[in-house]
Write a protein that holds these residues in place. Structure first.
Motif, PDB file in Angstrom:
ATOM      1  N   ASP A  19       4.098  65.609  54.509  1.00  0.00           N
ATOM      2  CA  ASP A  19       5.231  65.748  53.553  1.00  0.00           C
ATOM      3  C   ASP A  19       6.014  66.944  54.448  1.00  0.00           C
ATOM      4  O   ASP A  19       5.783  67.929  54.536  1.00  0.00           O
ATOM      5  CB  ASP A  19       4.676  66.681  52.252  1.00  0.00           C
ATOM      6  CG  ASP A  19       3.611  65.873  51.632  1.00  0.00           C
ATOM      7  OD1 ASP A  19       3.999  64.490  51.238  1.00  0.00           O
ATOM      8  OD2 ASP A  19       2.764  66.493  51.184  1.00  0.00           O
ATOM      9  N   ASP A  23       8.525  68.753  50.810  1.00  0.00           N
ATOM     10  CA  ASP A  23       7.434  69.883  51.310  1.00  0.00           C
ATOM     11  C   ASP A  23       6.511  70.329  50.127  1.00  0.00           C
ATOM     12  O   ASP A  23       5.313  71.064  50.600  1.00  0.00           O
ATOM     13  CB  ASP A  23       8.203  71.054  51.899  1.00  0.00           C
ATOM     14  CG  ASP A  23       8.937  70.728  53.120  1.00  0.00           C
ATOM     15  OD1 ASP A  23       8.277  69.716  53.945  1.00  0.00           O
ATOM     16  OD2 ASP A  23       9.764  71.295  53.305  1.00  0.00           O
ATOM     17  N   ALA A  24       6.962  70.287  49.158  1.00  0.00           N
ATOM     18  CA  ALA A  24       5.959  70.992  47.755  1.00  0.00           C
ATOM     19  C   ALA A  24       5.809  69.735  46.764  1.00  0.00           C
ATOM     20  O   ALA A  24       6.602  69.428  45.797  1.00  0.00           O
ATOM     21  CB  ALA A  24       6.950  72.062  47.105  1.00  0.00           C
ATOM     22  N   PRO A  25       4.856  68.994  47.120  1.00  0.00           N
ATOM     23  CA  PRO A  25       4.718  67.651  46.505  1.00  0.00           C
ATOM     24  C   PRO A  25       4.393  67.676  45.093  1.00  0.00           C
ATOM     25  O   PRO A  25       4.532  66.662  44.196  1.00  0.00           O
ATOM     26  CB  PRO A  25       4.101  66.830  47.372  1.00  0.00           C
ATOM     27  CG  PRO A  25       3.014  67.816  48.279  1.00  0.00           C
ATOM     28  CD  PRO A  25       3.962  68.933  48.088  1.00  0.00           C
ATOM     29  N   ALA A  26       3.683  68.582  44.627  1.00  0.00           N
ATOM     30  CA  ALA A  26       3.083  68.534  43.439  1.00  0.00           C
ATOM     31  C   ALA A  26       4.199  68.996  42.360  1.00  0.00           C
ATOM     32  O   ALA A  26       4.670  69.858  42.583  1.00  0.00           O
ATOM     33  CB  ALA A  26       1.676  69.549  43.195  1.00  0.00           C
ATOM     34  N   ASP A  74      12.973  67.081  51.806  1.00  0.00           N
ATOM     35  CA  ASP A  74      13.550  67.776  50.817  1.00  0.00           C
ATOM     36  C   ASP A  74      13.248  67.272  49.369  1.00  0.00           C
ATOM     37  O   ASP A  74      13.866  67.850  48.577  1.00  0.00           O
ATOM     38  CB  ASP A  74      15.001  68.368  51.050  1.00  0.00           C
ATOM     39  CG  ASP A  74      15.251  68.979  52.353  1.00  0.00           C
ATOM     40  OD1 ASP A  74      14.247  69.774  52.688  1.00  0.00           O
ATOM     41  OD2 ASP A  74      16.224  68.915  53.026  1.00  0.00           O
ATOM     42  N   ASP A 100      13.835  73.198  45.447  1.00  0.00           N
ATOM     43  CA  ASP A 100      12.486  73.052  45.248  1.00  0.00           C
ATOM     44  C   ASP A 100      11.669  72.267  46.058  1.00  0.00           C
ATOM     45  O   ASP A 100      10.450  72.725  45.986  1.00  0.00           O
ATOM     46  CB  ASP A 100      12.158  73.253  43.736  1.00  0.00           C
ATOM     47  CG  ASP A 100      12.236  71.859  43.143  1.00  0.00           C
ATOM     48  OD1 ASP A 100      12.513  70.706  43.968  1.00  0.00           O
ATOM     49  OD2 ASP A 100      12.131  71.703  41.936  1.00  0.00           O
ATOM     50  N   GLU A 101      12.009  71.464  46.775  1.00  0.00           N
ATOM     51  CA  GLU A 101      11.340  70.589  47.875  1.00  0.00           C
ATOM     52  C   GLU A 101      10.455  69.847  47.119  1.00  0.00           C
ATOM     53  O   GLU A 101       9.448  69.169  47.575  1.00  0.00           O
ATOM     54  CB  GLU A 101      10.582  71.632  48.527  1.00  0.00           C
ATOM     55  CG  GLU A 101      11.340  72.759  49.462  1.00  0.00           C
ATOM     56  CD  GLU A 101      12.100  72.028  50.719  1.00  0.00           C
ATOM     57  OE1 GLU A 101      11.706  71.393  51.418  1.00  0.00           O
ATOM     58  OE2 GLU A 101      13.211  72.276  50.655  1.00  0.00           O
ATOM     59  N   ARG A 102      10.447  69.333  45.783  1.00  0.00           N
ATOM     60  CA  ARG A 102       9.697  68.222  45.030  1.00  0.00           C
ATOM     61  C   ARG A 102      10.195  67.039  45.223  1.00  0.00           C
ATOM     62  O   ARG A 102      11.426  67.055  44.918  1.00  0.00           O
ATOM     63  CB  ARG A 102       9.431  68.991  43.649  1.00  0.00           C
ATOM     64  CG  ARG A 102       8.611  70.276  43.688  1.00  0.00           C
ATOM     65  CD  ARG A 102       8.479  70.601  42.106  1.00  0.00           C
ATOM     66  NE  ARG A 102       7.537  72.009  42.098  1.00  0.00           N
ATOM     67  CZ  ARG A 102       7.326  72.652  41.063  1.00  0.00           C
ATOM     68  NH1 ARG A 102       7.908  72.341  39.902  1.00  0.00           N
ATOM     69  NH2 ARG A 102       6.658  73.680  41.157  1.00  0.00           N
ATOM     70  N   LYS A 139      10.615  67.396  40.314  1.00  0.00           N
ATOM     71  CA  LYS A 139      11.453  68.070  40.804  1.00  0.00           C
ATOM     72  C   LYS A 139      12.310  68.740  39.792  1.00  0.00           C
ATOM     73  O   LYS A 139      12.712  67.946  38.458  1.00  0.00           O
ATOM     74  CB  LYS A 139      12.415  67.195  41.528  1.00  0.00           C
ATOM     75  CG  LYS A 139      13.588  67.775  42.140  1.00  0.00           C
ATOM     76  CD  LYS A 139      14.284  67.100  43.124  1.00  0.00           C
ATOM     77  CE  LYS A 139      15.724  67.684  43.976  1.00  0.00           C
ATOM     78  NZ  LYS A 139      14.777  69.056  44.735  1.00  0.00           N
TER      79      LYS A 139
END
Length: 169
Positions: free
Chosen positions: A139, A64-67, A142, A75-77, A70
């Motif tokens: 996106d 969900d937070a692709p930039a 997780d 942190d969803e990266r 991780k």
């Protein structure tokens, strides 16, 4: 009855051939892969064998937070760096899944230096088994890498455990 000589039919055959649709390229289905390269900014997963590009999968999904890389559990990266495919799950909740060896020693040390867990269980996987058909756009994971069910089936059959994977920003 009208009789045509062979030479008289030649222009007719050429004209008929010109009206036929041109054959479309056949999609290459990988049979063996020895390196995977994920480019998060291009949203592609490229499969290689002996340094040659075999196939590119496009419009793949991330966390969900692709930039960014991780760093912590939750942190969803999606991680960035060099890892390996170290396991597979035929009973995944997401069709099939190939586990990425995140976290490595550096990932663990960074998270632990801040008193956090680096997280884990990062996979390349298909769509949720609860999804009747289709593909979730964008996106939504997780931190995993999401592809279509057909694409994960190709990868499942072509990518052995131990295959290196590089994930770029």
């Amino acid at each position: 009855m009208i009789r045509f000589g062979r030479l008289a039919l030649f222009p007719l055959l050429l004209a008929a051939a010109a009206c036929q649709p041109k054959p479309q390229p056949v999609a290459v289905v990988p049979t063996e892969i020895d390196f995977l390269l994920v480019d998060k900014s291009d949203r592609t997963l490229a499969a290689y064998l002996d340094g040659k590009l075999i196939k590119t999968y496009e419009n793949i999904g991330f966390g969900d937070a692709p930039a960014g890389h991780k760093q912590f559990e939750g942190d969803e990266r999606t991680p960035e760096g060099r890892y390996t495919i170290d396991a597979r799950n035929p009973n995944s909740a997401y069709h099939l899944s190939l586990r990425i060896s995140y976290p490595n020693a550096e990932d663990r040390a960074f998270a632990e230096s801040l008193g956090r867990s680096p997280g884990g269980d990062i996979f390349i996987h298909g769509q949720p088994n609860s999804l009747p058909v289709g593909r979730i756009p964008g996106d939504w994971t997780d931190g995993c890498i999401a592809v279509s069910n057909a694409e994960i089936e190709e990868l499942w059959n072509a990518v052995p455990n131990g295959t290196p994977i590089e994930i770029r920003p």
